[in-house]
Enzyme design. Structure first.
Site, PDB file in Angstrom:
ATOM      1  N   ARG A 205      17.722  20.270  52.132  1.00 29.19           N
ATOM      2  CA  ARG A 205      16.635  21.254  52.552  1.00 29.19           C
ATOM      3  C   ARG A 205      16.783  21.109  54.217  1.00 29.19           C
ATOM      4  O   ARG A 205      16.298  22.351  55.442  1.00 29.19           O
ATOM      5  CB  ARG A 205      15.178  20.403  52.871  1.00 29.19           C
ATOM      6  N   PHE A 220      12.994  27.037  40.772  1.00 29.63           N
ATOM      7  CA  PHE A 220      12.714  25.650  40.582  1.00 29.63           C
ATOM      8  C   PHE A 220      11.696  24.682  41.549  1.00 29.63           C
ATOM      9  O   PHE A 220      12.294  23.740  42.417  1.00 29.63           O
ATOM     10  CB  PHE A 220      14.012  24.902  39.780  1.00 29.63           C
ATOM     11  N   ASP A 241       7.898  28.518  40.366  1.00 26.21           N
ATOM     12  CA  ASP A 241       8.388  27.694  39.067  1.00 26.21           C
ATOM     13  C   ASP A 241       8.173  27.706  37.709  1.00 26.21           C
ATOM     14  O   ASP A 241       6.786  28.814  37.375  1.00 26.21           O
ATOM     15  CB  ASP A 241       7.526  25.954  39.741  1.00 26.21           C
ATOM     16  N   ASN A 268       9.607  31.867  34.664  1.00 21.89           N
ATOM     17  CA  ASN A 268      10.735  31.313  33.984  1.00 21.89           C
ATOM     18  C   ASN A 268      12.687  31.788  34.765  1.00 21.89           C
ATOM     19  O   ASN A 268      12.300  33.345  34.611  1.00 21.89           O
ATOM     20  CB  ASN A 268      11.263  31.900  32.715  1.00 21.89           C
ATOM     21  N   ASP A 289      17.411  24.911  42.866  1.00 22.50           N
ATOM     22  CA  ASP A 289      17.134  23.436  42.025  1.00 22.50           C
ATOM     23  C   ASP A 289      17.080  23.121  41.183  1.00 22.50           C
ATOM     24  O   ASP A 289      15.566  22.484  40.466  1.00 22.50           O
ATOM     25  CB  ASP A 289      16.513  22.872  43.514  1.00 22.50           C
ATOM     26  N   CYS A 329      21.281  18.226  39.684  1.00 19.69           N
ATOM     27  CA  CYS A 329      21.276  16.982  39.778  1.00 19.69           C
ATOM     28  C   CYS A 329      21.821  15.870  37.835  1.00 19.69           C
ATOM     29  O   CYS A 329      21.353  14.822  37.655  1.00 19.69           O
ATOM     30  CB  CYS A 329      19.366  16.703  40.458  1.00 19.69           C
TER      31      CYS A 329
HETATM   32  N1  SAH Z   1      13.276  21.830  44.271  1.00 19.57           N
HETATM   33  C1  SAH Z   1      12.221  20.805  44.056  1.00 19.57           C
HETATM   34  C2  SAH Z   1      12.459  20.385  42.555  1.00 19.57           C
HETATM   35  C3  SAH Z   1      13.046  20.881  41.862  1.00 19.57           C
HETATM   36  S1  SAH Z   1      12.267  20.272  40.039  1.00 19.57           S
HETATM   37  C4  SAH Z   1      11.994  20.424  45.259  1.00 19.57           C
HETATM   38  O1  SAH Z   1      12.705  20.264  46.092  1.00 19.57           O
HETATM   39  O2  SAH Z   1      11.324  19.171  45.054  1.00 19.57           O
HETATM   40  C5  SAH Z   1      12.521  21.268  39.362  1.00 19.57           C
HETATM   41  C6  SAH Z   1      11.751  21.845  38.697  1.00 19.57           C
HETATM   42  O3  SAH Z   1      11.909  22.952  37.701  1.00 19.57           O
HETATM   43  C7  SAH Z   1      10.447  20.949  38.328  1.00 19.57           C
HETATM   44  O4  SAH Z   1       9.086  21.664  39.022  1.00 19.57           O
HETATM   45  C8  SAH Z   1      10.225  22.039  36.764  1.00 19.57           C
HETATM   46  O5  SAH Z   1       8.864  22.572  36.298  1.00 19.57           O
HETATM   47  C9  SAH Z   1      10.877  23.659  37.405  1.00 19.57           C
HETATM   48  N2  SAH Z   1      11.022  24.070  35.796  1.00 19.57           N
HETATM   49  C10 SAH Z   1      12.254  23.897  34.887  1.00 19.57           C
HETATM   50  N3  SAH Z   1      12.733  24.517  33.598  1.00 19.57           N
HETATM   51  C11 SAH Z   1      12.463  25.806  34.559  1.00 19.57           C
HETATM   52  C12 SAH Z   1      12.573  27.447  33.736  1.00 19.57           C
HETATM   53  N4  SAH Z   1      13.390  27.284  33.346  1.00 19.57           N
HETATM   54  N5  SAH Z   1      11.931  28.150  34.920  1.00 19.57           N
HETATM   55  C13 SAH Z   1      11.628  27.959  36.215  1.00 19.57           C
HETATM   56  N6  SAH Z   1      11.245  26.924  37.114  1.00 19.57           N
HETATM   57  C14 SAH Z   1      11.301  25.527  35.432  1.00 19.57           C
END
Ligand code: SAH
Length: 386
Positions: A205, A220, A241, A268, A289, A329
């Site tokens: 970040r 995400f 998200d 999504n 992410d 990840c």
């Molecule tokens: N970027 C964040 C961590 C991401 S974790 C940080 O810096 O803290 C992954 C996230 O993706 C989760 O919150 C989950 O709810 C979301 N997620 C999973 N599949 C998804 C999708 N298809 N569309 C949108 N969000 C999604």
């Protein structure tokens, strides 16, 4: 003392520096679940001492080599080393990982610090058995106000262990406030994802903040990790998200951190990127992410297709000179595969991009050389060249 005998192949693996011995390489067992065992080689020589599991595909996790005994004193010394290392990093944050399992020579143990509180995860029978002693040691070494065991990850079931969340020491409030660089969060240690926050992205970040500008799309976003860090320098900022709870938290965090222009929405990402492209919207900074798409080897081809899909669309959505901060990840998708996927996404989207930085998980999640499993997070910063 309890002992196990391993095969020549198992011995070779340990000599190569890897702490895990698989079930197929265990020849004979005289031990109870969770014991610290003496590991004996095919020629009856002591190879070292290890944590033993009777249910796992990884029954042996080495703690020491040769005649060095493994006992509570050793575990305490390793905890001290892990803590000293974090202190030496002088991190600009009150939340970070204190113990990163194999990376800190404490296999299957995670300890995260959230201000005055600690969250631990014991992910093998051996570490689970050690939890009462570990709690005592952590109280002595860190003096936390509370210690929570977030022993709810699914991998515990592979060890025949229960999925539980217990307070091991002191008290754990409903919400704990932590700071990461300039950003403050309220964290729910009992129910948040992982142990509450995605601590492994802290340094990525900060790195992204060197480049972010203009209009931002954080995909995400969870509770806004990247968006909150980057919004001060991005006059327009959107965070997406799929989880309603996450979106509510992004909104609350945005107000609290003085970046009310962050627009959070529930969607999504796969659908949303397609929609935005059709609508002709473009961005100067995009973050991808996603959660781990490849949970095991068998799912790698599908995972790569998923990564390619979102990266290809994100590249198309970038203005010229715009930045894409893209992560994976999934341990099972290694750096080479990730780079190959990005090459294909760039070619198929006819978007030339340059690699500005190749990054990984934060330094408080150390990668142990010879143990590829400890290197799981890839983060590339790309710039659209034309
Ligand atoms: N970027 C964040 C961590 C991401 S974790 C940080 O810096 O803290 C992954 C996230 O993706 C989760 O919150 C989950 O709810 C979301 N997620 C999973 N599949 C998804 C999708 N298809 N569309 C949108 N969000 C999604």
């Amino acid at each position: 003392m309890s002992s196990v005998v391993i095969s020549p192949r198992g011995e070779q693996r340990v000599r190569g520096g890897h702490p895990w011995i698989y079930r197929a390489d265990v020849v004979d067992v005289d031990a109870a679940p969770g014991d610290i065992v003496q590991v004996i080689g095919p020629r009856r020589k002591t190879i070292g001492y290890a944590l033993f599991s009777d249910r796992s595909q990884i029954p042996i996790r080495m703690l020491t080599h040769g005649d060095v005994p493994a006992d509570e004193a050793l575990v305490r010394t390793r905890l001290e080393h892990a803590i000293t290392y974090r202190e030496s990093l002088a991190l600009d944050a009150t939340a970070y990982r204190l113990v990163h399992g194999e990376g800190d020579l404490l296999p299957s143990l995670v300890v995260d610090r959230y201000g005055d509180h600690l969250v631990v995860q014991a992910l093998s029978q051996g570490m689970d058995r050690l939890l009462p002693s570990l709690t005592r040691m952590l109280v002595e070494l860190v003096r936390p106000a509370g210690i929570l065991a977030r022993n709810d990850p699914k991998v515990r079931t592979l060890e025949g262990l229960e999925q539980t969340v217990d307070v091991l020491h002191g008290t754990i409030p409903e919400s704990v406030t932590v700071r990461e660089g300039p950003v403050e969060y309220d964290v729910d240690l009992r129910r948040g994802q992982k142990t509450g926050l995605f601590l492994d992205q802290r340094e990525n970040r900060a790195a992204a903040a060197q480049y972010a500008r203009g209009s931002l799309l954080d995909c995400f976003s969870y509770n806004g990790g990247f968006a909150l860090r980057l919004a001060k320098q991005c006059p327009q900022a959107e965070a997406i998200d799929i989880s309603v709870d996450a979106v509510a938290r992004i909104r609350a965090n945005a107000l609290r951190n003085g970046v009310p222009h962050v627009q959070a929405r529930e969607a999504n990402v796969f659908d949303e990127l397609r929609r935005l492209e059709k609508a002709g919207v473009r961005y100067d900074t995009i973050v991808l992410d996603p959660p781990a798409f490849a949970k095991n080897k068998a799912s790698v081809p599908n995972a790569l297709a998923g990564y390619k899909e979102i990266n290809l669309r994100a590249m198309r959505l970038l203005n010229r000179g715009g930045y894409l901060i893209t992560c994976s990840c999934s341990y099972n998708v290694n750096e080479e595969m990730f780079a190959g996927m990005l090459e294909e996404a760039s070619a198929d989207s006819h978007t030339p991009v340059m690699v500005v930085e190749k990054r990984m998980q934060g330094r408080d999640h150390p990668v142990l050389v010879g143990v590829p499993e400890t290197y799981y997070l890839k983060c590339f910063i790309l710039r659209r060249a034309e």
